[in-house]
Design a protein around this motif. Structure first.
Motif, PDB file in Angstrom:
ATOM      1  N   UNK A 195     -48.435 -13.941  21.755  1.00  0.00           N
ATOM      2  CA  UNK A 195     -48.273 -14.869  20.645  1.00  0.00           C
ATOM      3  C   UNK A 195     -49.070 -14.488  19.397  1.00  0.00           C
ATOM      4  N   UNK A 196     -49.593 -13.291  19.330  1.00  0.00           N
ATOM      5  CA  UNK A 196     -50.350 -12.860  18.152  1.00  0.00           C
ATOM      6  C   UNK A 196     -50.454 -11.345  18.163  1.00  0.00           C
ATOM      7  N   UNK A 197     -50.828 -10.783  17.022  1.00  0.00           N
ATOM      8  CA  UNK A 197     -51.010  -9.339  16.904  1.00  0.00           C
ATOM      9  C   UNK A 197     -52.306  -9.070  16.163  1.00  0.00           C
ATOM     10  N   UNK A 198     -53.187  -8.297  16.774  1.00  0.00           N
ATOM     11  CA  UNK A 198     -54.463  -7.954  16.160  1.00  0.00           C
ATOM     12  C   UNK A 198     -54.238  -6.898  15.081  1.00  0.00           C
ATOM     13  N   UNK A 199     -54.885  -7.073  13.933  1.00  0.00           N
ATOM     14  CA  UNK A 199     -54.835  -6.086  12.853  1.00  0.00           C
ATOM     15  C   UNK A 199     -56.229  -5.981  12.259  1.00  0.00           C
ATOM     16  N   UNK A 200     -56.928  -4.897  12.569  1.00  0.00           N
ATOM     17  CA  UNK A 200     -58.294  -4.706  12.090  1.00  0.00           C
ATOM     18  C   UNK A 200     -58.353  -3.683  10.969  1.00  0.00           C
ATOM     19  N   UNK A 201     -57.271  -3.567  10.196  1.00  0.00           N
ATOM     20  CA  UNK A 201     -57.246  -2.671   9.045  1.00  0.00           C
ATOM     21  C   UNK A 201     -57.446  -3.484   7.772  1.00  0.00           C
ATOM     22  N   UNK A 202     -57.771  -2.777   6.691  1.00  0.00           N
ATOM     23  CA  UNK A 202     -57.949  -3.454   5.405  1.00  0.00           C
ATOM     24  C   UNK A 202     -59.354  -3.990   5.222  1.00  0.00           C
ATOM     25  N   UNK A 203     -59.532  -4.752   4.156  1.00  0.00           N
ATOM     26  CA  UNK A 203     -60.831  -5.348   3.866  1.00  0.00           C
ATOM     27  C   UNK A 203     -61.101  -6.503   4.823  1.00  0.00           C
ATOM     28  N   UNK A 204     -62.324  -6.978   4.840  1.00  0.00           N
ATOM     29  CA  UNK A 204     -62.661  -8.114   5.699  1.00  0.00           C
ATOM     30  C   UNK A 204     -61.860  -9.351   5.299  1.00  0.00           C
ATOM     31  N   UNK A 205     -61.651  -9.538   3.995  1.00  0.00           N
ATOM     32  CA  UNK A 205     -60.850 -10.673   3.545  1.00  0.00           C
ATOM     33  C   UNK A 205     -59.410 -10.544   4.036  1.00  0.00           C
ATOM     34  N   UNK A 206     -58.845  -9.339   3.978  1.00  0.00           N
ATOM     35  CA  UNK A 206     -57.488  -9.132   4.463  1.00  0.00           C
ATOM     36  C   UNK A 206     -57.391  -9.367   5.963  1.00  0.00           C
ATOM     37  N   UNK A 207     -58.422  -8.947   6.694  1.00  0.00           N
ATOM     38  CA  UNK A 207     -58.428  -9.166   8.140  1.00  0.00           C
ATOM     39  C   UNK A 207     -58.515 -10.651   8.464  1.00  0.00           C
ATOM     40  N   UNK A 208     -59.353 -11.368   7.712  1.00  0.00           N
ATOM     41  CA  UNK A 208     -59.443 -12.806   7.950  1.00  0.00           C
ATOM     42  C   UNK A 208     -58.123 -13.493   7.627  1.00  0.00           C
ATOM     43  N   UNK A 209     -57.499 -13.111   6.515  1.00  0.00           N
ATOM     44  CA  UNK A 209     -56.218 -13.722   6.146  1.00  0.00           C
ATOM     45  C   UNK A 209     -55.158 -13.441   7.203  1.00  0.00           C
ATOM     46  N   UNK A 210     -55.180 -12.235   7.779  1.00  0.00           N
ATOM     47  CA  UNK A 210     -54.216 -11.917   8.834  1.00  0.00           C
ATOM     48  C   UNK A 210     -54.481 -12.762  10.073  1.00  0.00           C
ATOM     49  N   UNK A 211     -55.756 -12.864  10.448  1.00  0.00           N
ATOM     50  CA  UNK A 211     -56.106 -13.652  11.634  1.00  0.00           C
ATOM     51  C   UNK A 211     -55.667 -15.102  11.459  1.00  0.00           C
ATOM     52  N   UNK A 212     -55.973 -15.688  10.310  1.00  0.00           N
ATOM     53  CA  UNK A 212     -55.588 -17.066  10.042  1.00  0.00           C
ATOM     54  C   UNK A 212     -54.066 -17.202  10.037  1.00  0.00           C
ATOM     55  N   UNK A 213     -53.383 -16.227   9.423  1.00  0.00           N
ATOM     56  CA  UNK A 213     -51.928 -16.293   9.344  1.00  0.00           C
ATOM     57  C   UNK A 213     -51.259 -16.271  10.704  1.00  0.00           C
ATOM     58  N   UNK A 214     -51.719 -15.381  11.593  1.00  0.00           N
ATOM     59  CA  UNK A 214     -51.086 -15.294  12.909  1.00  0.00           C
ATOM     60  C   UNK A 214     -51.446 -16.483  13.786  1.00  0.00           C
ATOM     61  N   UNK A 215     -52.637 -17.035  13.620  1.00  0.00           N
ATOM     62  CA  UNK A 215     -53.021 -18.226  14.375  1.00  0.00           C
ATOM     63  C   UNK A 215     -52.236 -19.452  13.901  1.00  0.00           C
ATOM     64  N   UNK A 216     -52.024 -19.552  12.604  1.00  0.00           N
ATOM     65  CA  UNK A 216     -51.224 -20.669  12.081  1.00  0.00           C
ATOM     66  C   UNK A 216     -49.767 -20.558  12.523  1.00  0.00           C
ATOM     67  N   UNK A 217     -49.252 -19.329  12.517  1.00  0.00           N
ATOM     68  CA  UNK A 217     -47.849 -19.119  12.879  1.00  0.00           C
ATOM     69  C   UNK A 217     -47.576 -19.552  14.316  1.00  0.00           C
ATOM     70  N   UNK A 218     -48.565 -19.356  15.185  1.00  0.00           N
ATOM     71  CA  UNK A 218     -48.397 -19.676  16.603  1.00  0.00           C
ATOM     72  C   UNK A 218     -49.112 -20.959  17.007  1.00  0.00           C
ATOM     73  N   UNK A 219     -49.499 -21.766  16.027  1.00  0.00           N
ATOM     74  CA  UNK A 219     -50.325 -22.942  16.312  1.00  0.00           C
ATOM     75  C   UNK A 219     -49.597 -23.969  17.177  1.00  0.00           C
ATOM     76  N   UNK A 220     -48.352 -24.235  16.898  1.00  0.00           N
ATOM     77  CA  UNK A 220     -47.630 -25.247  17.678  1.00  0.00           C
ATOM     78  C   UNK A 220     -47.513 -24.846  19.142  1.00  0.00           C
ATOM     79  N   UNK A 221     -47.287 -23.553  19.385  1.00  0.00           N
ATOM     80  CA  UNK A 221     -47.244 -23.085  20.773  1.00  0.00           C
ATOM     81  C   UNK A 221     -48.605 -23.298  21.441  1.00  0.00           C
ATOM     82  N   UNK A 222     -49.674 -22.893  20.752  1.00  0.00           N
ATOM     83  CA  UNK A 222     -51.013 -22.996  21.341  1.00  0.00           C
ATOM     84  C   UNK A 222     -51.398 -24.441  21.596  1.00  0.00           C
TER      85      UNK A 222
END
Length: 208
Positions: free
Chosen positions: A103-130
């Motif tokens: 239900x998610x994909x790890x992405x540790x590339x880019x700046x720390x801000x980009x990584x945080x935005x990706x983490x938040x985005x994938x967690x929000x996308x799968x929030x209803x399932x979780x």
């Protein structure tokens, strides 16, 4: 359809309706709002840099009355901005956890801000399932609340949480607050995790 609550929400323990699974709608919405508050150029994580220097964000003095020169940065804020700090580290940890469920994909590339935005985005996308299915969703909601509270405090938007004296199992008095990840007892060397330390018995002074 029976509209009466049947089971309890794993986050707040209120009754669930038969259209809800495991987590009530208000708790799911609060988690979504907390995630949204962290990300983006105007989000809490980005605003940590505004509070990095002494005297900024928290309203603390830039120069103290001592003869020792103040640190050029606030170390607690700098730590919160790092890769393995108490903001990005836990969020990416939950992404890895959800990835094991497909239900998610790890992405540790880019700046720390980009990584945080990706983490938040994938967690929000799968929030209803979780919210409906993840066995540790209550832990996720609790940790996310701590992260948001820590960021708001660093940015000067909230006062630091009040520390309450509680008793360790060995009798040692410890002082804990809701934003702490853990507390260590100096007497018995026991480390109490966040959930465990909140279950420790308050001392008489705290109860008063």
């Amino acid at each position: 359809m029976n509209d009466a609550p049947t089971q309890q929400c794993t986050v707040c323990a209120t009754g669930l309706y038969d259209t809800e699974q495991q987590t009530c709608r208000p708790c799911t919405e609060r988690v979504a709002a907390n995630l949204l508050a962290l990300a983006g150029p105007e989000g809490l994580y980005a605003r940590l840099s505004d509070s990095l220097h002494p005297g900024s964000g928290s309203g603390g003095p830039a120069v103290s009355g001592s003869r020792t020169a103040p640190l050029p940065v606030r170390l607690e804020v700098l730590n919160a901005m790092t890769e393995r700090g108490p903001v990005l580290g836990p969020l990416e940890g939950w992404v890895r956890d959800w990835e094991q469920h497909g239900r998610a994909t790890v992405d540790e590339t880019g700046t720390l801000q980009q990584r945080l935005d990706h983490a938040v985005g994938t967690l929000r996308f799968n929030l209803n399932w979780a919210a409906a299915n993840h066995p540790a969703f209550a832990d996720f909601a609790d940790e996310l609340w701590v992260i948001v509270r820590r960021c708001r405090t660093a940015a000067g938007e909230e006062k630091p949480p009040v520390k309450v004296p509680v008793a360790c199992h060995c009798g040692q008095i410890l002082r804990v607050s809701l934003d702490m990840d853990h507390v260590d007892c100096r007497r018995c060397q026991t480390r109490h995790g966040h959930a465990e330390m909140l279950r420790l018995t308050p001392t008489r002074r705290a109860a008063a």
